[in-house]
Design a protein around this motif. Structure first.
Motif, short mmCIF file in Angstrom:
data_model
loop_
_atom_site.label_atom_id
_atom_site.label_comp_id
_atom_site.label_asym_id
_atom_site.label_seq_id
_atom_site.Cartn_x
_atom_site.Cartn_y
_atom_site.Cartn_z
N SER A 215 -3.75 1.00 -2.88
CA SER A 215 -2.91 0.45 -3.94
C SER A 215 -1.77 1.41 -4.26
O SER A 215 -1.79 2.58 -3.87
N ASP A 216 -0.81 0.89 -5.02
CA ASP A 216 0.32 1.70 -5.47
C ASP A 216 0.09 2.30 -6.85
O ASP A 216 0.97 2.97 -7.40
N ALA A 217 -1.07 2.04 -7.45
CA ALA A 217 -1.35 2.52 -8.80
C ALA A 217 -1.43 4.05 -8.82
O ALA A 217 -1.87 4.67 -7.86
N GLU B 276 -9.12 7.32 -3.44
CA GLU B 276 -8.38 6.23 -4.08
C GLU B 276 -8.26 6.45 -5.59
O GLU B 276 -7.28 6.03 -6.20
N VAL C 41 -10.00 -1.67 -7.38
CA VAL C 41 -9.57 -1.53 -5.99
C VAL C 41 -10.76 -1.21 -5.10
O VAL C 41 -10.91 -1.76 -4.00
N MET D 248 0.84 -1.20 0.00
CA MET D 248 0.00 0.00 0.00
C MET D 248 0.87 1.25 0.00
O MET D 248 1.88 1.29 0.69
#
Length: 423
Positions: free
Chosen positions: A19-21, A413, A159, A1
């Motif tokens: 998420s790392d997106a 997010e 996500v 994360m």
């Protein structure tokens, strides 16, 4: 994360994304119409009840202010009006309110710009906070990052369906001035002067120059009369406290009690929200999952039932979570004694100890505020099926959330942007 790079989110305990997106950037609320909220009510069916139930639709109105103006038009105390959910100001919102001993004819005579009231029924009981089925959102994020926008939206949608940290959003702590949890902490400690000094005297750069100067002067001097003369007239809550201090110098406890009871209780519960956010971030920091239980985790089922994860039932608990029947939850501390079952309870107890607050503080403040702060379970993850559409550099999101969950937590997010871009 991925950790958040924004100091304000760090300050409010919102330290991680799911998420790392990369995010889509952009801005929420370019106009109130970009943030539409529709409250989903519980059934109302009692034609002889003393409470009139009305559908309130408002645009760009803060709820407490709208209620006070409605009460003024009706010639009643605002304490005779109640609601199930507090909605955003910079938005178009539809929700339900209950009015005690008010006729439909009187409601029909209320005329306020950007507010409509529609009588929908009666009830034997007043509405209470949290007494709703959920909220439906229709949100547009504008001026998004052009690069790979559809792909980024799709990744965030996946996500959101899987689960994101169920943080209390920025608006829980104050939008322009995120200070409610700081005020609440001071009230819990019995530092009433500090609470008033923060609420009235702490300035933020997004306020007007006049407001900033007036707040700063009060913080330095405690001169209530000068602050009352300098603060803009629309700052009704600050002015209510200052009026009390002018009439009763040094009575900071009384100044706080000049606030509406619901607002005063929200200040205390904001500190509970801060504890939750901080503990959730500590769980993520420790590398623990939002959806895979650890021994000692608390479970909250859809019907309200609670359970504790043990070595024996851990696999069964994981199966129940995957089937959507329950979620891992944190116990938000209050006046009830905390029985430690696992690492998350220990994290929360440690946070309280560092703040110098225990269950006794909540017992005392319950008497001061006339509201019980017993503590409660809150799920650590939030998931929803989002219908997302991309048009040029705008993204439209439509989804539904349970009571007490924040749409901005979902939007966060997608955007991964400065939190001030969401207000």
């Amino acid at each position: 994360m991925m950790p958040s790079p924004y100091p304000l989110e760090e300050e409010l305990g919102m330290r991680y994304y799911a998420s790392d997106a990369p995010g889509i950037g952009g801005r929420l609320r370019s106009s109130p119409e970009d943030f539409v909220v529709e409250e989903l009510p519980l059934p109302i069916s009692d034609p002889d009840g003393p409470y009139l139930i009305c559908r309130l639709t408002k645009k760009n109105w803060e709820l407490q202010r709208a209620v006070k103006e409605i009460a003024k038009r009706l010639g009643i105390s605002h304490r005779r009006i109640a609601w199930a959910g507090t909605k955003d100001k910079n938005a178009v919102t539809t929700q339900f309110i209950s009015l005690y001993d008010v006729s439909p004819e009187a409601v029909g005579q209320v005329h306020l710009a950007d507010i409509t009231l529609e009588v929908v029924g009666r009830s034997q009981h007043s509405l209470v906070l949290g007494g709703l089925a959920g909220n439906r959102f229709d949100i547009t994020i504008r001026d998004c990052i052009a690069e790979d926008l559809p792909a980024r939206v799709q990744a965030a949608t996946e996500v959101a369906s899987a689960g994101v940290p169920n943080y209390y959003g920025l608006q829980r702590f104050g939008v322009v001035r995120p200070v409610t949890h700081v005020v609440g902490e001071s009230i819990l400690k019995g530092d009433y002067e500090g609470a008033v000094a923060t609420y009235v005297g702490r300035s933020y750069p997004r306020e007007s120059e006049v407001a900033q100067q007036a707040r700063t002067h009060f913080a330095k001097t405690r001169d209530a009369r000068a602050a009352l003369a300098a603060l803009p007239v629309q700052m009704t809550y600050e002015r209510a406290m200052l009026n009390h201090l002018v009439a009763n110098p040094g009575d900071y406890a009384g100044a706080l009690q000049a606030l509406p009871p619901k607002l005063l209780s929200l200040l205390v519960s904001a500190f509970q929200s801060y504890l939750f956010n901080s503990a959730l971030s500590s769980r993520i920091e420790a590398g623990l999952s939002l959806t895979e239980p650890e021994v000692g985790d608390r479970l909250l089922f859809a019907n309200g039932r609670e359970d504790i994860v043990s070595a024996r039932n851990r696999q069964a608990a994981l199966l129940q979570i995957r089937r959507g029947r329950c979620r891992i939850a944190l116990f938000i501390p209050g006046s009830e004694p905390i029985v430690s079952h696992g690492p998350m309870d220990e994290i929360l107890q440690d946070l309280m100890q560092k703040s110098g607050i225990d269950t006794g503080n909540f017992e005392r403040v319950s008497r001061f505020v006339s509201t019980k702060f017993a503590g409660a379970l809150r799920p650590i993850s939030l998931s929803t099926d989002v219908e997302a559409d991309v048009v040029d550099l705008s993204v439209r999101l439509r989804f539904t959330l349970p009571p007490g969950h924040y749409a901005t937590t979902v939007c966060r997010e997608y955007m991964k942007a400065d939190p001030y871009m969401m207000i």
